[in-house]
Design an enzyme around this catalytic site. Structure first.
Site, PDB file in Angstrom:
ATOM      1  N   LYS A 197     -20.699  -2.061 -26.062  1.00 54.87           N
ATOM      2  CA  LYS A 197     -20.630  -0.810 -25.287  1.00 54.87           C
ATOM      3  C   LYS A 197     -19.179  -0.529 -24.965  1.00 54.87           C
ATOM      4  CE  LYS A 197     -23.622   2.093 -23.310  1.00 54.87           C
ATOM      5  NZ  LYS A 197     -25.028   2.322 -23.617  1.00 54.87           N
ATOM      6  N   SER A 201     -30.016   6.020 -34.486  1.00 54.25           N
ATOM      7  CA  SER A 201     -28.629   5.726 -34.865  1.00 54.25           C
ATOM      8  C   SER A 201     -28.609   4.818 -36.088  1.00 54.25           C
ATOM      9  CB  SER A 201     -27.893   5.009 -33.724  1.00 54.25           C
ATOM     10  OG  SER A 201     -27.317   5.944 -32.851  1.00 54.25           O
TER      11      SER A 201
END
Ligand code: GLU
Length: 422
Positions: free
Chosen positions: A113, A356
């Site tokens: 992240k 994704s």
């Protein structure tokens, strides 16, 4: 988040909450204590200071992060967040969440992240572009189609992903669409990606209702947060016959016991620059909204919304976590005791990263899939993962959350052991 992080209440620290689930699940399945140690810590934390030439000719420095939590199952995957609340602790927790997110739905990815501490609403388009490009340049050794693949998150969207793709391609000297997902369609984005997280929440909600033998048409639903995730899950659930009785955003909650017209709310939001302010429905506070009597509650706004302070007042039968970590670990215990079924974040919001993955596969193969194919494969993936965690919860006599962690930890641990290295 930042406010809560400074609080003395350990229960509100997202790293601590995640860690407590990890430890509980790992102990139940008796994983090797050395592997548990590895899983507790991020593999890599990269922290950068991003200089940006502002429109008024000054230079401002923005703190940026990319945390790689684990890469046992494949390259790290996860979004990039632009928010004033971004800090290292938050990005660390979110990176680990991505490891469990990807593993629970069986994607060949690890977790990562990123984040930049900034207020994207106060930056011009030019400033945002320079910020994104400079961050990408500083992270060009970290990112890569087979290394670390960013995506949108809070405060970022298709345009930022286009800049990341362009800047990275320029630096490595070749067109590299698979370095980032969530791109605009003309640049190799996937059909269905924008709606994917909300759609996954709808599918997970319907699956959980089925297991509780409740028909969608007999349900009321409260949705906290009306961004991409909240608004799309509300719309798709309303399309399935669920009565949405309350929605909210930063301006507060909007309640109508007879049902809210979600299309009208989305139109109102689009017309008025993204906020529900002035929407025709009874105005309530965000706190009141969470405590409404309802069949389904979907917290799709922020972390730490249901805490030790309000958990005992929650009346929903089923909570589907749209946001990451909306329930603190202490609150989770109280809700479990009350018999409330919780579909945990790591599964409920995995629809986004699932699509994704399809975008990445399409980019690598040079293919374009139809929206129907994308939706059908993503729906099947979420349904299958939900079935597995219901089964695991029964087998170990644990909550769906701990079951989801058991499934994820098992997959990551197996890959780790087979590889024989970190
Ligand atoms: N930011 C999204 C999430 O946290 C998307 C991640 C991705 O697509 O890689 O689920």
């Amino acid at each position: 988040m930042a406010k809560q992080k400074t609080s003395s209440n350990e229960d509100n620290n997202p790293v601590e909450s995640m860690m407590s689930y990890l430890i509980e699940a790992a102990q139940l399945i008796k994983i090797d204590k050395h592997i548990l140690e590895v899983l507790k810590y991020p593999k890599k934390i990269v922290s950068v200071s991003v200089p940006v030439k502002m429109d008024n000719d000054t230079v401002q420095i923005f703190p940026g992060y990319r945390v790689i939590h684990n890469t046992s199952l494949g390259p790290s995957k996860g979004g990039i967040r632009y928010s004033m609340d971004v800090n290292e602790d938050e990005v660390r927790a979110l990176a680990a969440w991505m490891t469990w997110n990807c593993a629970v739905v069986g994607l060949p990815y690890g977790g990562g992240k990123g984040g930049i501490k900034c207020d994207p609403t106060k930056l011009s388009k030019g400033e945002l572009e320079r910020l994104t490009r400079n961050y990408t340049a500083l992270m060009s050794d970290v990112f890569g189609p087979d290394k670390d693949i960013p995506a949108p998150d809070m405060g970022t969207g298709q345009q930022e992903m286009a800049w990341i793709m362009d800047e990275y391609s320029r630096i490595v000297g070749k067109h590299s669409p698979a370095v980032v997902t969530g791109k605009p369609i003309p640049l190799g984005g996937s059909l269905g990606r924008v709606e994917a997280t909300g759609r996954g929440i709808m599918v997970a909600t319907l699956g959980a209702l089925e297991s509780l033998s409740i028909l969608p048409a007999d349900c009321t639903c409260v949705v906290q947060g009306f961004g991409n995730v909240g608004s799309i899950s509300a719309k798709l659930l309303a399309d399935q016959g669920v009565k949405i009785i309350a929605i909210s955003d930063v301006t507060g909650g909007y309640y109508n016991p007879n049902g809210i017209d979600i299309d009208a709310a989305i139109q109102h939001k689009n017309k008025n620059g993204g906020l529900l302010k002035g929407f025709a429905a009874e105005k309530i506070s965000n706190a009141q909204l969470l405590e409404l009597k309802t069949t389904i509650l979907i917290p799709a706004a922020m972390e730490n919304q249901i805490t030790l302070n309000n958990a005992s007042k929650i009346k929903a039968k089923l909570i589907v976590e749209g946001a990451n970590g909306p329930i603190t670990a202490g609150a989770d215990k109280i809700l479990n005791k009350k018999g409330i079924i919780i579909v945990p974040d790591i599964l409920a919001n995995a629809g986004g990263v699932t699509v994704s993955y399809y975008e990445w596969v399409q980019n690598k193969a040079g293919e374009y899939w139809t929206e129907e194919r994308v939706n059908q494969q993503a729906d099947d993936t979420i349904r299958r993962a939900l079935k597995t965690i219901f089964y695991t919860a029964q087998r170990y006599k644990v909550s769906l959350r701990i079951a989801a962690y058991i499934v994820s930890i098992n997959k990551v641990t197996e890959a780790f052991e087979l590889r024989g290295s970190c």
